[in-house]
Each structure stands twice: as C-alpha cells, then as structure tokens.
Design a protein around this motif. Structure first.
Motif, PDB file in Angstrom:
ATOM      1  N   LEU A   1       0.691  -1.226  -0.009  1.00  0.00           N
ATOM      2  CA  LEU A   1      -0.052  -0.027   0.062  1.00  0.00           C
ATOM      3  C   LEU A   1       0.926   1.140   0.004  1.00  0.00           C
TER       4      LEU A   1
ATOM      5  N   PRO B   1      -0.476   6.206   4.097  1.00  0.00           N
ATOM      6  CA  PRO B   1      -2.008   6.741   4.695  1.00  0.00           C
ATOM      7  C   PRO B   1      -2.005   8.100   4.260  1.00  0.00           C
ATOM      8  N   PRO B   2      -3.259   9.043   3.938  1.00  0.00           N
ATOM      9  CA  PRO B   2      -4.652   8.320   4.197  1.00  0.00           C
ATOM     10  C   PRO B   2      -4.820   7.319   2.918  1.00  0.00           C
ATOM     11  N   GLY B   3      -5.914   6.612   3.211  1.00  0.00           N
ATOM     12  CA  GLY B   3      -6.453   5.566   2.266  1.00  0.00           C
ATOM     13  C   GLY B   3      -7.488   4.683   2.935  1.00  0.00           C
ATOM     14  N   THR B   4      -8.392   4.088   2.249  1.00  0.00           N
ATOM     15  CA  THR B   4      -9.395   3.389   2.512  1.00  0.00           C
ATOM     16  C   THR B   4      -8.964   1.704   1.990  1.00  0.00           C
ATOM     17  N   VAL B   5      -9.192   0.943   2.933  1.00  0.00           N
ATOM     18  CA  VAL B   5      -8.880  -0.412   2.493  1.00  0.00           C
ATOM     19  C   VAL B   5     -10.341  -1.227   2.745  1.00  0.00           C
TER      20      VAL B   5
ATOM     21  N   LEU C   1      -4.356  -2.894   9.988  1.00  0.00           N
ATOM     22  CA  LEU C   1      -4.741  -1.700   9.035  1.00  0.00           C
ATOM     23  C   LEU C   1      -5.092  -0.583   9.534  1.00  0.00           C
TER      24      LEU C   1
ATOM     25  N   TYR D   1      -5.058   3.442   8.065  1.00  0.00           N
ATOM     26  CA  TYR D   1      -6.181   3.584   7.063  1.00  0.00           C
ATOM     27  C   TYR D   1      -7.525   3.503   7.695  1.00  0.00           C
TER      28      TYR D   1
END
Length: 360
Positions: free
Chosen positions: A177, A180-184, A208, A213
């Motif tokens: 990955l 962050p930021p990010g969505t899983v 996570l 995340y």
C-alpha cells in the motif's frame, strides 16, 4: 461421503503393533518443516509405547473443494496408523428437514454408537457443543479442526488461529500500500454467530487501522445470490470510499470476488490479497490481479488429527500436548500456520500440493 480405512486383524490390548512408517514428504520451499518434525516426534513416541488398535471417526463439514485435501490427508494418516476408521463427509439436508449442523450432531452420535473411541470433528459452530460434550461423557476424546468449539470439552483444536491469520493477511497487504491516508475494503465477516470468521476479520482490521488506514467492511455472502451481492456491494464501497480506496483484502475462499468488484469499479490495478486456493482465486493470481493469497494448510489439519487422537489414547493427553508444544497456543490449540503464496509462486506451490496429493 464415507471413505473407509482399516487395519487387518486387531492385536490384543497393550500388544505392540507394527511400527508406524510415514510416507516421506518431498522437500519444497513450502514444506512446513516444524509441523513435519512435530509429527515425526509423535510417531517416535507412539512407536516406543505399547500401542493398541482403536476405532476412530473423522467428521467433516464437506468432502470437496477446500475439504478434498483434508479427506486425502486423514485417510493417509488412518492407513499409516493402521486403525479402523472412517472419514465422514456431510449428510445431504433437505429444504424441510434439519440443517447441516443438526445432521452433523446426528453423525457424531452415530459414530459414538458405532464404537468410535476417538473423534476428529470439523464443527459448523457452537451448536456442536452439546454433541461434543455428550461424546466426551461417554469416554470419547474429541479433537476439533478448522473451526473450534472452545466452550466444549474437546481436548485440542487443530488449525488456523484466526485472529493471527487475519493479522498476517493484513501485514501482507500493508507491504503493497501507499502511505495513508487511504481506505481498505475488507471482504470478511462481522457475524458474531461465526467466531472464526469474525476473529480473522478483526485481526486484519486491527493491523490496517493501526497503520492509519480507514477500513470499510463487507460481510461475505455464501447464499445462492452471494457472488452478485458481494461484487455489487464492494463496488459501491469502492466508488464511495473517502479517502479513496488503496487496497482490498479477502479473508475466505470466495476472496476472488474482490478482484471482480475492483474491475467493476474501474480499479483493476488496486492491490488485493486473498485467502485460500479456490480455482478462481488462482486465475486472478496468474493474471496479477490478486497479488498474494494465504493458504490454511488444511492438508496438515487432516493429517495431524488422527495422529493426535492416536497419541491421546496411547500416550495420554498431557504427554501428547508436550510433544505438540512447539505448535501449541494457550495449552489446547495447535497452530498449523499459513502459507503466504505470492502470485509469482503459484507454480511452485502447485508443485508442492501435487507432491502430497493435496490439490483442491
């Protein structure tokens, strides 16, 4: 399905039987050396004792797909041990009749009535608690595999430690990955009635979230319309994710649906890791759409259980646990671990499975 294995004429009680000789496991980078060594130690101690024949039954949830290696392995172990034993698959349920879990309770009762002295069981859920406790009350030692019923009087659980397995899968994805930021998106389970799936999901979620995340959950659906519902549901999560989705993780044998959802959402390059070795998952691995998968070593679960049951009956529970100590957790769980298979290792892993007749 019933697959029978048996010995010849039984020896007298306490009489030394023919020494156990295991079929050798070919060397391979995926060969679980520690598990193999544990079985060898168990065999050594059994061969040094005044063993006696016995009757055992192995009752499973299924006999095909994910379960085919379990059947192969359990029958192999029964043959090497020279015991009288059966590997029992599911009894077909009818729409108006009892469910599979209730039918399994009947199988347990019948196996005990037919003379099984020890029982290996892959239970559906906690509904098997009373059946297990009743078997134990009748002097039958019970070892569970794949799914545990920790509140029961079973002696040992053999299989994946689900929270740890989920955390392992989470760490596998983390390495792929962006920061962050990010969505899983997690394709797992939030169903409190199924503790195994819930624990595995929680293990991945914790890893996570601790890494920074956002996590969006999708409850896996095994119903007839499950594939369409799962793909549509995950597509919607991907499209609505804020911050944008950066990866997906599937925690069951239907993990390939993550790749289908990513394609539907126009995100075919999203990093995805999966669980198990379903043929559709393998196809996506070969395409590079799924980057890695996590295999639960179900062959070794099926292989270990008859040996452990034999050890409990001939060596005693405490002595058997001492031999199993390198894989023991919390005094009653044998962790068979995971194989983390990267997409570029598919052929090597297939070769290993073929060498032990464990292809699904």
């Amino acid at each position: 399905m019933t697959a029978a294995c048996g010995s010849g004429e039984p020896a007298g009680a306490g009489e030394q039987v023919t020494p156990i000789r295991r079929a050798p496991t070919p060397d391979n980078e995926f060969k679980p050396v520690e598990l193999e060594a544990t079985v060898d130690r168990l065999v050594t101690e059994i061969n040094a004792s005044a063993s006696r024949p016995m009757q055992m039954a192995i009752v499973l949830k299924n006999a095909a797909g994910f379960w085919a290696p379990v059947v192969t392995a359990a029958n192999r172990a029964l043959g090497e041990l020279g015991v009288i034993g059966n590997v029992l698959g599911p009894v077909a349920s009818s729409e108006d009749g009892p469910g599979s879990d209730e039918l399994q309770n009947q199988q347990i009762e019948q196996a005990v009535a037919d003379g099984a002295e020890v029982l290996g069981l892959a239970p559906f859920n906690d509904i098997q608690t009373a059946a297990i406790d009743e078997a134990v009350a009748q002097g039958v030692d019970v070892v569970t595999l794949d799914t545990d019923v920790a509140a029961s009087k079973r002696s040992i659980y053999v299989g994946t430690l689900n929270r740890s397995a989920g955390a392992t899968a989470g760490r596998t994805l983390l390495a792929m990955l962006p920061p962050p930021p990010g969505t899983v998106i997690i394709h797992g389970s939030i169903d409190t009635a199924g503790t195994s799936g819930l624990e595995r999901t929680q293990g991945a979620q914790e890893v996570l979230q601790q890494a920074g995340y956002e996590v969006q959950m999708r409850q896996s659906n095994w119903n007839d319309t499950g594939e369409t519902d799962d793909v549509d549901g995950m597509q919607a999560l991907l499209e609505a994710a804020d911050p944008p989705a950066v990866g997906m993780i599937g925690l069951f044998n239907i993990s390939y649906r993550c790749a289908m959802a990513a394609e539907a959402a126009g995100k075919p390059d999203l990093p995805i890791v999966a669980f198990d070795f379903d043929p559709k998952t393998v196809d996506y691995l070969r395409q590079g759409r799924i980057k890695a998968t996590h295999i639960q070593r179900q062959y070794y679960q099926g292989y270990l259980v008859p040996y452990i049951l034999y050890g409990i009956k001939n060596l005693g529970l405490d002595a058997t646990k001492k031999i199993l100590a390198p894989q023991m957790v919390d005094g009653s769980q044998v962790n068979t671990g995971l194989d983390v298979v990267q997409a570029d290792k598919i052929d090597a892993y297939n070769d290993f499975l073929g060498s032990i007749d464990a292809n699904q």
